[in-house]
Design an enzyme around this catalytic site. Sequence first.
Site, mmCIF file in Angstrom:
data_model
loop_
_atom_site.group_PDB
_atom_site.id
_atom_site.type_symbol
_atom_site.label_atom_id
_atom_site.label_comp_id
_atom_site.label_asym_id
_atom_site.label_seq_id
_atom_site.Cartn_x
_atom_site.Cartn_y
_atom_site.Cartn_z
ATOM 1 N N CYS A 176 -7.747 1.389 4.269
ATOM 2 C CA CYS A 176 -8.900 1.818 5.065
ATOM 3 C C CYS A 176 -8.505 2.877 6.086
ATOM 4 O O CYS A 176 -7.361 2.936 6.533
ATOM 5 C CB CYS A 176 -9.527 0.624 5.787
ATOM 6 S SG CYS A 176 -10.473 -0.461 4.694
ATOM 7 N N SER A 177 -9.479 3.705 6.432
ATOM 8 C CA SER A 177 -9.320 4.731 7.461
ATOM 9 C C SER A 177 -8.082 5.588 7.203
ATOM 10 O O SER A 177 -7.988 6.215 6.161
ATOM 11 C CB SER A 177 -9.287 4.070 8.846
ATOM 12 O OG SER A 177 -10.551 3.510 9.137
ATOM 13 N N ALA A 178 -7.116 5.619 8.126
ATOM 14 C CA ALA A 178 -5.948 6.484 7.957
ATOM 15 C C ALA A 178 -5.181 6.152 6.682
ATOM 16 O O ALA A 178 -4.617 7.044 6.039
ATOM 17 C CB ALA A 178 -5.019 6.355 9.168
ATOM 18 N N TYR A 180 -6.553 5.150 3.934
ATOM 19 C CA TYR A 180 -7.288 5.757 2.828
ATOM 20 C C TYR A 180 -7.092 7.273 2.814
ATOM 21 O O TYR A 180 -7.113 7.895 1.752
ATOM 22 C CB TYR A 180 -8.785 5.430 2.884
ATOM 23 C CG TYR A 180 -9.489 5.962 1.653
ATOM 24 C CD1 TYR A 180 -9.271 5.364 0.418
ATOM 25 C CD2 TYR A 180 -10.280 7.108 1.709
ATOM 26 C CE1 TYR A 180 -9.841 5.877 -0.735
ATOM 27 C CE2 TYR A 180 -10.850 7.618 0.565
ATOM 28 C CZ TYR A 180 -10.631 7.010 -0.663
ATOM 29 O OH TYR A 180 -11.180 7.531 -1.808
ATOM 30 N N GLY A 198 -11.913 2.847 2.021
ATOM 31 C CA GLY A 198 -12.957 3.595 2.720
ATOM 32 C C GLY A 198 -12.802 3.578 4.220
ATOM 33 O O GLY A 198 -11.726 3.838 4.737
#
Length: 322
Positions: A176-178, A180, A198
Amino acid sequence: MKLPPRPCGFSNIASQMLNRPLLIHPHKVEVLVCALHTKLGIVKMETIDGVTLEAQGMLHQAELAQQQALARDASYDREGRKPYEMSGDIAVIRIEGTLVHKAGWLDALSGFCGYTTLAQRFAAAFADPDVTGIWVEIDSPGGSVAGLFALVEEIALGTQSMGGKPVYAWVNEMACSAAYAIACVCDKVFGPRDAIVGSIGSVIVHTSIAAALEEGGVSVKVIRAGERKYRGNSMEELDEATETKLQTAVDETRDRFANLVSMGRNLPVADVLATEADWFSGDDAVRLGLMDEVLAERTAWARLEDECDRIKRSERERRHLS
């Protein structure tokens, strides 16, 4: 002669996490804020819930990691060894925990993973003639922005899509986030049905302890030279101009992140932004183009092995013809 360990502890992590744009899963934000504020002496956690218990565990792990790092002089002789695991001619790079620019001794043992360390591993794998492909195993909620985009640019330039080596991301629970952002620039992204990907957005967490100080009979007066000096500190309520500036920072970071995903996954930017920084799993992630397929790990690994075999056959044929 061995150099002393480079100081890189909670104060360094806090400078990356507090009042800065973050690319991280929402729950982990709460844990980090609790842990960092307690470690820095800003607040003390006294409630017993999932967030505070996890933060206490992080603090305990970090203290243990610090003691072990100091005991071994925070150095490790890698001479003659590769900074990653090898399985045949495939390099395995694991990405776990909260991502930060410079983790120092706060490595995976204490729940952090440094971009600088990852950059060194990827650079070594791309340059290693023994490595035909790279398997990136990810289980991370994301982390700081500092250092992230430089890392993903280096990874993107080394992938097969740019004429380099095939890089497959395997989501071993969460990217997730960074995290991803790293996955999306790999050639392929696979994971099991319960993989979570995501969270393509940005957040800044500001904590004000002004009311708590007032209740405790503590009066704080900030004497500043320059109207914007020391704005956004935790001892004053957030003023409108600072809040606007912080909002602009997260908006710009989100746009930059969305453009990266658009490039890496070949998706329209509008479609990326339409996810509204939500996370997705399984078939939904595939439908949105955030993952290539839902696969068993052994099947995804076999795909990379086949890719590497094709590359080796092609190279042998090229040498034979020349």
